[in-house]
Write an enzyme that holds these catalytic residues in place. Structure first.
Site, PDB file in Angstrom:
ATOM      1  N   PHE A 393       0.802  -1.228   0.000  1.00  0.00           N
ATOM      2  CA  PHE A 393       0.000   0.000   0.000  1.00  0.00           C
ATOM      3  C   PHE A 393       0.836   1.279   0.000  1.00  0.00           C
ATOM      4  O   PHE A 393       0.418   2.302   0.576  1.00  0.00           O
ATOM      5  CB  PHE A 393      -0.950   0.017   1.215  1.00  0.00           C
ATOM      6  CG  PHE A 393      -1.630  -1.297   1.467  1.00  0.00           C
ATOM      7  CD1 PHE A 393      -2.441  -1.871   0.507  1.00  0.00           C
ATOM      8  CD2 PHE A 393      -1.429  -1.979   2.656  1.00  0.00           C
ATOM      9  CE1 PHE A 393      -3.063  -3.091   0.729  1.00  0.00           C
ATOM     10  CE2 PHE A 393      -2.048  -3.201   2.893  1.00  0.00           C
ATOM     11  CZ  PHE A 393      -2.864  -3.755   1.927  1.00  0.00           C
ATOM     12  N   CYS A 394       1.992   1.249  -0.637  1.00  0.00           N
ATOM     13  CA  CYS A 394       2.894   2.416  -0.660  1.00  0.00           C
ATOM     14  C   CYS A 394       3.186   2.907   0.750  1.00  0.00           C
ATOM     15  O   CYS A 394       3.308   4.113   1.008  1.00  0.00           O
ATOM     16  CB  CYS A 394       2.301   3.551  -1.497  1.00  0.00           C
ATOM     17  SG  CYS A 394       2.139   3.166  -3.244  1.00  0.00           S
TER      18      CYS A 394
END
Length: 444
Positions: A393-394
């Site tokens: 998710f970055c």
């Protein structure tokens, strides 16, 4: 719109679902969608044949467009033309729409009258612009989304100006750690994400702003995961700069916004050099050189994403019309249903950053024992027509911190989500774990 960032309460709202019953599960009330969204009835193919209605539980990545937003975009397309400096009627109409969008966005987040409202490509672009105009050191947490971490870590003037503070197990201890860092040496800015894109946990922005200001720093809030779910007031919360994206707030097209105090915008060199950012260009032998605009225009060189700005503005109007209490209550009921269901599925482990967090937007991160996140997501899609997100998710440092360096699964929801969507996810996870158990027994 209230300026208080707090967890929604179901008190006094028990009559909303009165008389609506899920006949397959009589004890559970039906929770309808809060507002119509584009694509709600899309059918997708299943691996074993046939089709089913797609269940979109990936709102945190890109929320579906509200139907009212799609209608506004269609109307804008009918009169679309280039903005600024055009004498033609459609150019004037489009320019008026584009500039009016700034005021709509400013009003939605309760900005100051003299705040600059700069349209960008997305939240990442907005925070990179903020990094461009920020003059000194920046304090950040180690749990940030990459968009609010990497721009500050880029070397400037030959050094790394990011001072990264490890988050603690509680919000209260984390606030103490941030204050200690700000007290230890001068900093220009405290940059924080208002709501985690991994767990949905909400930080107390007003308190963080007070801490920053107490030590002579300003505060930037990454509100990408917040503005569609909770009321925000730049003035009441003491926010100096606010960044968010349209695509996470029910608006299509790649557009974002950075709103904040004008002085840093005007003091910095233009973010992009080009047409629209210049008041005058004179390159003759006795040239005056380039005179740049001030305010938003200084950092918006080139042809802007007009439809992106128009869609953000309409999304802000639509969210304001829905009201923060209705939005909060809708998500609270869905969250309670999802949390109770996940707790009853063997092997499902919810993710949390803080042990004392009490508010969460419509995001639920989790893992399934013994099954890779990608396998879970692919199973949900191929076998049940459910879209969730998997991976890191970055937010790689945060996933490592939580003990899941290979990633996790994230279900996220919003205005178009119904109780049926939540129940389908829970049923699918129960089926997945049951199949896994049967396979283990067969192999044994």
């Amino acid at each position: 719109m209230t300026a208080v960032l707090s967890a929604p309460s179901a008190v006094g709202h028990q009559s909303v679902d009165a008389g609506i019953v899920d006949h397959d599960h009589p004890a559970r009330p039906v929770i309808p969608g809060l507002a119509p969204v584009v694509g709600a009835d899309v059918s997708v193919p299943l691996a074993h044949g046939g089709t089913t209605r797609y269940v979109n539980l990936d709102y945190a990545a890109s929320a579906p467009a509200l139907s009212s937003v799609a209608a506004a975009v269609a109307e804008g397309l009918g009169e679309y033309a280039s903005v600024h400096r055009g004498a033609g009627h459609l150019s004037q109409v489009t320019t008026a729409r584009y500039e009016a969008a700034r005021e709509t966005v400013r009003e939605f987040v309760r900005g100051r009258v003299d705040d600059a409202v700069v349209f960008t490509r997305n939240t990442t672009d907005a925070i990179n612009l903020a990094a461009h105009i920020t003059p000194g050191d920046v304090v950040v947490l180690d749990i940030e989304h990459h968009a609010n971490l990497l721009p500050w870590c880029a070397p400037r003037d030959g050094r790394n100006r990011a001072r990264v503070v490890p988050a603690c197990d509680t919000i209260e201890d984390t606030l103490v750690a941030l204050e200690a860092e700000l007290e230890s040496a001068p900093a220009s800015l405290l940059a924080v994400t208002a709501a985690s894109n991994v767990t949905g946990e909400v930080l107390p922005i007003g308190r963080l702003a007070s801490i920053a200001h107490r030590h002579g720093a300003r505060i930037l809030v990454d509100a990408a995961q917040l503005v569609a779910h909770r009321p925000v007031s730049i003035v009441s919360h003491g926010i100096d700069y606010l960044a968010f994206s349209g695509h996470k707030a029910y608006a299509p097209f790649g557009a974002g916004v950075l709103i904040g105090r004008r002085d840093w915008f005007d003091a910095a060199d233009p973010y992009l050099a080009g047409g629209g950012a210049t008041a005058d260009v004179d390159l003759g032998p006795r040239a005056g050189g380039v005179t740049w605009h001030t305010g938003a225009a200084r950092h918006e060189a080139g042809s802007p994403n007009v439809l992106g700005a128009v869609s953000i503005a309409q999304a802000c109007r639509a969210l304001a019309d829905l009201g923060p209490e209705a939005i909060g209550l809708h998500e609270l009921r869905l969250s309670e249903r999802l949390d109770q269901g996940l707790a009853a599925v063997d092997g499902v482990r919810p993710l949390r950053v803080f042990t004392d967090s009490t508010d969460r937007v419509g995001i639920a991160g989790f893992t399934v024992d013994g099954i890779a996140p990608r396998v879970v997501a692919e199973y949900l899609s191929a076998r049940h027509g459910i879209g969730v997100r998997d991976g890191r998710f970055c937010a790689h440092p945060l996933l490592r911190r939580l003990g899941h360096p290979a990633g996790a699964v994230r279900a996220s929801f919003g205005a178009g989500t119904t109780s049926e969507d939540i129940d389908r996810l829970l049923d699918a996870l129960r089926a997945l774990t049951a199949e896994t158990i049967r396979e283990e027994l067969d192999e044994g």
